[in-house]
Design an enzyme around this catalytic site. Structure first.
Site, PDB file in Angstrom:
ATOM      1  N   LYS A 182     -31.506 -67.949 -14.657  1.00 48.95           N
ATOM      2  CA  LYS A 182     -30.942 -68.879 -13.681  1.00 48.95           C
ATOM      3  C   LYS A 182     -30.459 -68.154 -12.425  1.00 48.95           C
ATOM      4  O   LYS A 182     -30.113 -66.974 -12.440  1.00 48.95           O
ATOM      5  CB  LYS A 182     -29.789 -69.660 -14.318  1.00 48.95           C
ATOM      6  CG  LYS A 182     -30.220 -70.654 -15.408  1.00 48.95           C
ATOM      7  CD  LYS A 182     -30.980 -71.829 -14.819  1.00 48.95           C
ATOM      8  CE  LYS A 182     -31.478 -72.803 -15.873  1.00 48.95           C
ATOM      9  NZ  LYS A 182     -30.419 -73.603 -16.486  1.00 48.95           N
ATOM     10  N   ARG A 242     -31.671 -71.509 -25.038  1.00 46.50           N
ATOM     11  CA  ARG A 242     -33.009 -71.746 -24.494  1.00 46.50           C
ATOM     12  C   ARG A 242     -33.398 -70.523 -23.674  1.00 46.50           C
ATOM     13  O   ARG A 242     -32.676 -70.148 -22.749  1.00 46.50           O
ATOM     14  CB  ARG A 242     -32.994 -73.018 -23.645  1.00 46.50           C
ATOM     15  CG  ARG A 242     -34.336 -73.503 -23.165  1.00 46.50           C
ATOM     16  CD  ARG A 242     -34.181 -74.854 -22.485  1.00 46.50           C
ATOM     17  NE  ARG A 242     -35.460 -75.386 -22.000  1.00 46.50           N
ATOM     18  CZ  ARG A 242     -35.957 -75.132 -20.789  1.00 46.50           C
ATOM     19  NH1 ARG A 242     -35.284 -74.364 -19.937  1.00 46.50           N
ATOM     20  NH2 ARG A 242     -37.119 -75.644 -20.430  1.00 46.50           N
TER      21      ARG A 242
END
Length: 310
Positions: free
Chosen positions: A243, A277
């Site tokens: 991210k 994830r």
């Protein structure tokens, strides 16, 4: 007590054992054991993913990637046909179906829980009918008809994620105020609404939505204060892999965030996340096994001290 299929967290292989209601995630074909963290491997069937640039955009490449993720230790596969990076355009329904359905159809033969990352109720219905186990929805079933699809499909699992605004606008005006309370209130309400439609709590997992309409500081506040989220009594999924917040604090581009992603996954699990994830499954699994070995020793020490004479 009836038997049910679970997943061995160490190896991702189906095993048989007695059904229990504690620390389990009920999905279409599997009852997933959450007593140890599970790794959800990411399979982007898109030409414009922020992290892998469309390397798995056709069915054969996507299936080869699925098999590699399983070899690397993934417990769940998460298949997605639409990029949700900030500013990404929406994908037409027929195009998403054309991307996802062939992969799901073949991947159901891999004997692993299959999650599909979609917010469109038509896609949800189609993949569940093909045998997918989990709906992973960034919109938390807010699209018209989505909640009804999940409620009408017996035993499928669902992951409800918090997102501020939508992928096209979420980073133009990120949320304000206390992110933890806002995320918790939103997801608790979404989960309760779904239970009101007859979906059992054991089928529901929550995701704080790292990077979805939040500032860097808010994302790390959600990690630092994750215990406040855990108090809701649901299992939580953490999605930190590659991210932009990791890039913001490390200065590294998306293709060099392996170490930061693994560190964030371990920190999330240490704070109570039951599923992570990840793009880089092998390294994430290895790091979590180190953490589990340390945890086992801590538990043994606590047990030993508890039995010492006072």
């Amino acid at each position: 007590m009836p038997e049910s299929t679970t997943v061995d967290p160490a190896g991702g292989n189906p095993v048989t054992g007695p059904a229990e209601s504690v620390s389990r995630w009920r999905t279409s074909r599997y009852l997933l054991d959450l007593s140890a963290p599970l790794v959800m491997g990411i399979v982007n069937v898109t030409p414009d993913s922020f992290s892998d640039g469309g390397r798995n955009a056709n069915t054969s490449a996507a299936l080869a990637h699925c098999e590699q993720l399983l070899a690397d230790g993934a417990n769940i596969l998460d298949i997605g046909g639409e990029s949700t990076r900030p500013g990404s355009p929406a994908v037409p329904l027929e195009e998403e179906l054309a991307r996802v359905l062939p992969v799901v159809r073949e991947a159901t033969r891999l004997n692993v829980p299959l999650s599909v990352d979609t917010y469109k109720p038509e896609v949800m219905r189609a993949v569940l009918d093909l045998g997918a186990d989990i709906v992973n929805d960034i919109w938390a079933l807010r699209q018209p008809g989505a909640a009804q699809v999940v409620a009408s499909h017996p035993q499928c699992g669902v992951c409800l994620m918090h997102m501020h605004r939508d992928p096209q606008t979420m980073q133009q005006a990120p949320m304000e105020g206390d992110p933890v309370q806002q995320v918790l209130s939103f997801l608790e309400r979404a989960a309760l609404d779904l239970q009101g439609l007859g979906v059992e709590k054991s089928r529901i997992v929550l995701d704080a939505g790292i990077g979805f309409g939040k500032t860097v500081e808010q994302n790390f506040a959600l990690l630092a204060q994750q215990a406040r989220l855990q108090a809701a009594g649901y299992a939580w999924l953490a999605g930190w892999s590659r991210k932009s917040s990791l890039g913001a604090v490390t200065g590294l581009p998306v293709d060099q965030r392996l170490g930061a992603s693994v560190a964030a996954a371990v920190l999330a699990v240490e704070r109570g996340a039951r599923i992570v994830r990840a793009h880089d499954v092998r390294d994430t699994v290895a790091a979590l096994r180190v953490w589990q070995a340390m945890q086992a020793q801590q538990d043994a020490l606590r047990g030993s001290s508890a039995t010492q004479p006072q």
